[in-house]
Design a protein around this motif. Structure first.
Motif, PDB file in Angstrom:
ATOM      1  N   GLY A   3      41.990   7.107  -6.714  1.00  0.00           N
ATOM      2  CA  GLY A   3      42.640   6.654  -7.928  1.00  0.00           C
ATOM      3  C   GLY A   3      44.138   6.488  -7.763  1.00  0.00           C
ATOM      4  O   GLY A   3      44.753   5.665  -8.425  1.00  0.00           O
ATOM      5  N   PHE A   4      44.744   7.275  -6.882  1.00  0.00           N
ATOM      6  CA  PHE A   4      46.196   7.198  -6.690  1.00  0.00           C
ATOM      7  C   PHE A   4      46.551   6.268  -5.540  1.00  0.00           C
ATOM      8  O   PHE A   4      47.313   5.329  -5.712  1.00  0.00           O
ATOM      9  N   LEU A  64      46.207   3.688 -10.229  1.00  0.00           N
ATOM     10  CA  LEU A  64      47.663   3.530 -10.203  1.00  0.00           C
ATOM     11  C   LEU A  64      48.050   2.091 -10.515  1.00  0.00           C
ATOM     12  O   LEU A  64      48.977   1.840 -11.296  1.00  0.00           O
ATOM     13  N   LYS A  65      47.343   1.140  -9.942  1.00  0.00           N
ATOM     14  CA  LYS A  65      47.621  -0.271 -10.214  1.00  0.00           C
ATOM     15  C   LYS A  65      47.432  -0.586 -11.695  1.00  0.00           C
ATOM     16  O   LYS A  65      48.235  -1.301 -12.293  1.00  0.00           O
ATOM     17  N   VAL A  98      50.336   0.753 -13.797  1.00  0.00           N
ATOM     18  CA  VAL A  98      51.533  -0.064 -13.634  1.00  0.00           C
ATOM     19  C   VAL A  98      51.412  -1.386 -14.374  1.00  0.00           C
ATOM     20  O   VAL A  98      52.362  -1.854 -14.982  1.00  0.00           O
ATOM     21  N   LYS A  99      50.209  -1.954 -14.381  1.00  0.00           N
ATOM     22  CA  LYS A  99      49.969  -3.198 -15.104  1.00  0.00           C
ATOM     23  C   LYS A  99      50.000  -3.005 -16.609  1.00  0.00           C
ATOM     24  O   LYS A  99      50.166  -3.963 -17.365  1.00  0.00           O
ATOM     25  N   GLY A 100      49.802  -1.769 -17.043  1.00  0.00           N
ATOM     26  CA  GLY A 100      49.798  -1.497 -18.487  1.00  0.00           C
ATOM     27  C   GLY A 100      48.418  -1.554 -19.103  1.00  0.00           C
ATOM     28  O   GLY A 100      48.263  -1.691 -20.308  1.00  0.00           O
ATOM     29  N   GLU A 101      47.406  -1.419 -18.280  1.00  0.00           N
ATOM     30  CA  GLU A 101      46.024  -1.481 -18.789  1.00  0.00           C
ATOM     31  C   GLU A 101      45.511  -0.107 -19.161  1.00  0.00           C
ATOM     32  O   GLU A 101      45.901   0.894 -18.682  1.00  0.00           O
ATOM     33  N   LYS A 118      48.859   2.421   0.344  1.00  0.00           N
ATOM     34  CA  LYS A 118      48.109   1.419  -0.407  1.00  0.00           C
ATOM     35  C   LYS A 118      47.739   2.039  -1.742  1.00  0.00           C
ATOM     36  O   LYS A 118      47.047   3.058  -1.800  1.00  0.00           O
ATOM     37  N   ALA A 119      48.218   1.443  -2.820  1.00  0.00           N
ATOM     38  CA  ALA A 119      47.973   1.975  -4.162  1.00  0.00           C
ATOM     39  C   ALA A 119      46.500   1.858  -4.528  1.00  0.00           C
ATOM     40  O   ALA A 119      45.839   0.872  -4.206  1.00  0.00           O
ATOM     41  N   GLY A 120      45.999   2.879  -5.239  1.00  0.00           N
ATOM     42  CA  GLY A 120      44.623   2.877  -5.721  1.00  0.00           C
ATOM     43  C   GLY A 120      44.493   2.122  -7.033  1.00  0.00           C
ATOM     44  O   GLY A 120      45.485   1.771  -7.677  1.00  0.00           O
TER      45      GLY A 120
END
Length: 92
Positions: free
Chosen positions: A46-47, A85-86, A89-92, A80-82
């Motif tokens: 996840g991270f 985390l992505k 950052v995207k705001g989802e 490499k982001a999980g």
């Protein structure tokens, strides 16, 4: 955020002293460095994933003189982001 701000945030979030948070962060850094030095990788679901990548030797150019120069290959750390985390950052 710098390291001291990170330590303070970790201490507040975990409700521990800054000294303990700093020890935990230092231990995390040491473990990651030792594992990558040994050629391993660390997966935090996840991270993200910390790993070592091999870079091939290549030819580059000196921007001042436009002269070709060889750039040696070697190892480099990679993160490499999980997905979780992505998504954050995207705001989802």
């Amino acid at each position: 955020m710098n390291k001291s701000e990170l330590v303070a945030a970790m201490a507040a979030k975990a409700e521990i002293s800054k000294k303990d948070a700093e020890k935990a962060l230092k231990a995390f850094e040491d473990v990651v460095m030792e594992e990558l030095q040994a050629g391993g990788k660390i997966q935090l679901v996840g991270f993200g994933t910390f790993e070592v990548t091999e870079r091939k030797a290549r030819v580059g150019r000196n921007p001042k003189t436009n002269e070709e120069m060889s750039i040696p290959g070697g190892k480099a750390p990679k993160f490499k982001a999980g997905k979780a985390l992505k998504d954050v950052v995207k705001g989802e």
